[in-house]
Scaffold this motif. Sequence first.
Motif, PDB file in Angstrom:
ATOM      1  N   VAL A 140       0.830  -1.201   0.000  1.00 23.25           N
ATOM      2  CA  VAL A 140       0.000   0.000   0.000  1.00 23.25           C
ATOM      3  C   VAL A 140       0.861   1.246   0.000  1.00 23.25           C
ATOM      4  CG1 VAL A 140      -1.917  -1.054   1.235  1.00 23.25           C
ATOM      5  CG2 VAL A 140      -0.104   0.045   2.529  1.00 23.25           C
ATOM      6  N   GLU A 141       0.329   2.298  -0.620  1.00 24.62           N
ATOM      7  CA  GLU A 141       0.927   3.601  -0.418  1.00 24.62           C
ATOM      8  C   GLU A 141       0.601   4.039   1.006  1.00 24.62           C
ATOM      9  OE1 GLU A 141       1.036   6.075  -4.475  1.00 24.62           O
ATOM     10  OE2 GLU A 141      -0.981   5.560  -3.850  1.00 24.62           O
ATOM     11  N   THR A 142       1.450   4.882   1.564  1.00 20.68           N
ATOM     12  CA  THR A 142       1.218   5.342   2.923  1.00 20.68           C
ATOM     13  C   THR A 142       0.030   6.293   2.957  1.00 20.68           C
ATOM     14  OG1 THR A 142       3.550   5.124   3.493  1.00 20.68           O
ATOM     15  CG2 THR A 142       2.247   6.630   4.844  1.00 20.68           C
ATOM     16  N   VAL A 143      -0.843   6.093   3.928  1.00 23.95           N
ATOM     17  CA  VAL A 143      -1.943   7.016   4.192  1.00 23.95           C
ATOM     18  C   VAL A 143      -1.789   7.512   5.622  1.00 23.95           C
ATOM     19  CG1 VAL A 143      -4.440   7.325   4.367  1.00 23.95           C
ATOM     20  CG2 VAL A 143      -3.495   5.828   2.597  1.00 23.95           C
ATOM     21  N   VAL A 144      -1.758   8.831   5.796  1.00 22.09           N
ATOM     22  CA  VAL A 144      -1.633   9.398   7.135  1.00 22.09           C
ATOM     23  C   VAL A 144      -2.722  10.435   7.362  1.00 22.09           C
ATOM     24  CG1 VAL A 144       0.850   9.018   7.255  1.00 22.09           C
ATOM     25  CG2 VAL A 144      -0.001  11.194   6.407  1.00 22.09           C
ATOM     26  N   ARG A 145      -2.961  10.690   8.624  1.00 25.83           N
ATOM     27  CA  ARG A 145      -3.979  11.654   9.045  1.00 25.83           C
ATOM     28  C   ARG A 145      -3.280  12.789   9.772  1.00 25.83           C
ATOM     29  NH1 ARG A 145      -6.195  12.529  14.054  1.00 25.83           N
ATOM     30  NH2 ARG A 145      -8.425  12.980  14.243  1.00 25.83           N
ATOM     31  N   GLY A 146      -3.642  14.028   9.451  1.00 24.46           N
ATOM     32  CA  GLY A 146      -3.068  15.178  10.138  1.00 24.46           C
ATOM     33  C   GLY A 146      -4.046  16.332  10.171  1.00 24.46           C
ATOM     34  N   THR A 147      -3.803  17.274  11.077  1.00 24.69           N
ATOM     35  CA  THR A 147      -4.660  18.451  11.194  1.00 24.69           C
ATOM     36  C   THR A 147      -3.902  19.673  10.691  1.00 24.69           C
ATOM     37  OG1 THR A 147      -5.767  17.493  13.128  1.00 24.69           O
ATOM     38  CG2 THR A 147      -6.009  19.867  12.782  1.00 24.69           C
ATOM     39  N   VAL A 148      -4.520  20.429   9.799  1.00 25.41           N
ATOM     40  CA  VAL A 148      -3.877  21.606   9.226  1.00 25.41           C
ATOM     41  C   VAL A 148      -3.709  22.671  10.309  1.00 25.41           C
ATOM     42  CG1 VAL A 148      -4.028  23.446   7.495  1.00 25.41           C
ATOM     43  CG2 VAL A 148      -4.836  21.123   6.943  1.00 25.41           C
ATOM     44  N   ALA A 149      -2.471  23.063  10.550  1.00 27.90           N
ATOM     45  CA  ALA A 149      -2.181  24.070  11.579  1.00 27.90           C
ATOM     46  C   ALA A 149      -2.564  25.467  11.094  1.00 27.90           C
ATOM     47  CB  ALA A 149      -0.696  24.030  11.928  1.00 27.90           C
ATOM     48  N   ALA A 150      -2.840  26.349  12.071  1.00 27.81           N
ATOM     49  CA  ALA A 150      -3.251  27.718  11.728  1.00 27.81           C
ATOM     50  C   ALA A 150      -2.165  28.456  10.951  1.00 27.81           C
ATOM     51  CB  ALA A 150      -3.602  28.484  12.998  1.00 27.81           C
ATOM     52  N   ASP A 151      -0.889  28.157  11.244  1.00 24.02           N
ATOM     53  CA  ASP A 151       0.210  28.842  10.574  1.00 24.02           C
ATOM     54  C   ASP A 151       0.783  28.036   9.412  1.00 24.02           C
ATOM     55  OD1 ASP A 151       1.308  26.835  12.063  1.00 24.02           O
ATOM     56  OD2 ASP A 151       2.892  28.056  12.970  1.00 24.02           O
ATOM     57  N   SER A 152       0.063  27.005   8.967  1.00 23.77           N
ATOM     58  CA  SER A 152       0.530  26.196   7.847  1.00 23.77           C
ATOM     59  C   SER A 152       0.498  26.999   6.550  1.00 23.77           C
ATOM     60  CB  SER A 152      -0.337  24.941   7.690  1.00 23.77           C
ATOM     61  OG  SER A 152      -0.071  24.284   6.466  1.00 23.77           O
ATOM     62  N   ALA A 153       1.457  26.736   5.683  1.00 27.72           N
ATOM     63  CA  ALA A 153       1.484  27.384   4.367  1.00 27.72           C
ATOM     64  C   ALA A 153       0.297  26.947   3.520  1.00 27.72           C
ATOM     65  CB  ALA A 153       2.789  27.037   3.653  1.00 27.72           C
TER      66      ALA A 153
ATOM     67  N   VAL B 105      -6.961  16.233   7.442  1.00 22.53           N
ATOM     68  CA  VAL B 105      -6.706  15.801   6.074  1.00 22.53           C
ATOM     69  C   VAL B 105      -6.146  14.381   6.073  1.00 22.53           C
ATOM     70  CG1 VAL B 105      -6.365  18.095   5.102  1.00 22.53           C
ATOM     71  CG2 VAL B 105      -4.425  16.916   6.136  1.00 22.53           C
ATOM     72  N   LEU B 106      -6.552  13.606   5.085  1.00 21.02           N
ATOM     73  CA  LEU B 106      -6.025  12.267   4.872  1.00 21.02           C
ATOM     74  C   LEU B 106      -5.165  12.317   3.623  1.00 21.02           C
ATOM     75  CD1 LEU B 106      -9.300  10.297   5.620  1.00 21.02           C
ATOM     76  CD2 LEU B 106      -7.378  10.679   7.154  1.00 21.02           C
ATOM     77  N   LEU B 107      -3.887  11.996   3.791  1.00 18.08           N
ATOM     78  CA  LEU B 107      -2.898  12.131   2.728  1.00 18.08           C
ATOM     79  C   LEU B 107      -2.432  10.764   2.270  1.00 18.08           C
ATOM     80  CD1 LEU B 107      -0.734  14.804   4.592  1.00 18.08           C
ATOM     81  CD2 LEU B 107      -2.474  15.286   2.873  1.00 18.08           C
ATOM     82  N   ARG B 108      -2.256  10.595   0.951  1.00 15.85           N
ATOM     83  CA  ARG B 108      -1.782   9.316   0.429  1.00 15.85           C
ATOM     84  C   ARG B 108      -0.634   9.555  -0.534  1.00 15.85           C
ATOM     85  NH1 ARG B 108      -6.162   5.783  -2.260  1.00 15.85           N
ATOM     86  NH2 ARG B 108      -6.038   7.329  -3.917  1.00 15.85           N
TER      87      ARG B 108
ATOM     88  N   ILE C 221       5.241  12.163   1.677  1.00 19.45           N
ATOM     89  CA  ILE C 221       4.383  12.263   2.861  1.00 19.45           C
ATOM     90  C   ILE C 221       5.079  13.044   3.961  1.00 19.45           C
ATOM     91  CG2 ILE C 221       3.502  10.916   4.819  1.00 19.45           C
ATOM     92  CD1 ILE C 221       1.542  10.774   2.609  1.00 19.45           C
ATOM     93  N   ALA C 222       6.355  12.776   4.187  1.00 19.25           N
ATOM     94  CA  ALA C 222       7.095  13.446   5.256  1.00 19.25           C
ATOM     95  C   ALA C 222       7.094  14.959   5.058  1.00 19.25           C
ATOM     96  CB  ALA C 222       8.525  12.918   5.308  1.00 19.25           C
ATOM     97  N   THR C 223       7.300  15.390   3.812  1.00 26.03           N
ATOM     98  CA  THR C 223       7.339  16.823   3.510  1.00 26.03           C
ATOM     99  C   THR C 223       5.963  17.466   3.698  1.00 26.03           C
ATOM    100  OG1 THR C 223       9.122  16.500   1.913  1.00 26.03           O
ATOM    101  CG2 THR C 223       7.840  18.531   1.719  1.00 26.03           C
ATOM    102  N   VAL C 224       4.952  16.850   3.117  1.00 22.64           N
ATOM    103  CA  VAL C 224       3.602  17.419   3.166  1.00 22.64           C
ATOM    104  C   VAL C 224       3.062  17.428   4.587  1.00 22.64           C
ATOM    105  CG1 VAL C 224       1.207  17.091   2.417  1.00 22.64           C
ATOM    106  CG2 VAL C 224       3.080  16.829   0.777  1.00 22.64           C
ATOM    107  N   TYR C 225       3.271  16.331   5.319  1.00 18.47           N
ATOM    108  CA  TYR C 225       2.765  16.232   6.687  1.00 18.47           C
ATOM    109  C   TYR C 225       3.342  17.350   7.556  1.00 18.47           C
ATOM    110  CZ  TYR C 225       1.493  14.192  11.205  1.00 18.47           C
ATOM    111  OH  TYR C 225       0.978  13.986  12.464  1.00 18.47           O
TER     112      TYR C 225
END
Length: 402
Positions: free
Chosen positions: A119-132, A176-179, A185-189
């Motif tokens: 499988v490709e990696t799927v991760v869950r994260g919350t967009v921070a207020a100061d995120s680009a 957000v759910l990222l795949r 993934i490391a960069t985007v997360y």
Amino acid sequence: MDPRDVEYEPVSVKAVLAEMKDTAELLIDLSYSAVLHRSTDIAEEVLELEDRMDVLQLQARMSLLMAARTPDDAEALAPVLGVVGAAEKISDAAGDIAKIVLEDIGLPDAMRAALPEAVETVVRGTVAADSAYAGETLAAVNMETETGVRVIAIRRQGDWITNPDHETTLEAGDVVLLRGLEEGIATVYETATGTAYEPPEISESTIEDLERAVDSIVLMKNMSELAVDLAYGAVLFDSEGVAEEVAELEAEVDALESRFEAWTLRAASRVEDPISLRGLMHLAGATEVISDAALEISEGVLRGMDTHPVVAAAVEESDEIIVRLTVGAGSPLANATLGDKMVRTETGMRVIAVRRPDGGEWVVSPGPATKLTPGDVIIAKGTRAAAEQLSELAGEPQDYHD
């Protein structure tokens, strides 16, 4: 929403079926990722989506019952009910997989060592207020092109966006759910959440029978997912040949499950804690249910019943579409392998089947070494933008219908 609170209201059956397809496919990704990462957060998202699927299937069933006024209506809509029931089965199976994590049923580390290859990696994260990314559209951040990572779903204040597109804006607080591949993934997360991504720790097994059992279940998973993709393709293109491939895959998954059980029982006498194998048994059972559901999706086609237009339209409108293309004589794909043209890398499309010219044999789940020839029919899955790129490579317009 509690399914018990659902009352009939006029809804678009096409829209509900499209959301059910997107949700079912998302649930498969998330459930296996929950196992890989030992992530209770992702497992809980699976159960949230499973509840959403309960609501969707009730809405679909009520609308279909209201639409059936004559015997002819009933005959035409029966396969649609089969598609609804199959998506619900996939949802239930994904929920069972998630409970392996939530109920700490136990799973050997060898399973987690094998899954990254499946499988490709799927991760869950919350967009921070100061995120680009906060306040930007997916088109503006150009995430998929630059990193190979795709936002496959967004949960915003309890509501799900299961088909985000280039116009979708990311907001602070979005879950957000990222795949994608782990490097991207490391960069985007980190950009999205402000915290570093920590990949799961894995270890190899030294027990041969357990390795065989794990290899079997990974193959079962890959075959079941392929069967679901091909089943929707069979419905979309009203193709009995593709539906027969689904039946073959389902039979192979059944055979693999039998071998898996034998190897697991042999391994039980050699592992320190046989109870840790319970999760493997649960995973195999749920995976087999997914392949059964794929067969149900394509059953109407196998029985010679015409595909109802609403099902084909729903597949067209879903998040990841399925297209059929013919390789043109002068196209870059003619007489080249999928690997030569880096179809998956360059376009983002996954070729799930190839039919040789003039009604020839099917090549299911072709790999980089698969050579294409003029007249080959390609069935592929991906985003609309990716489908357009593949269409240009093939030298033929996209085809959604026979």
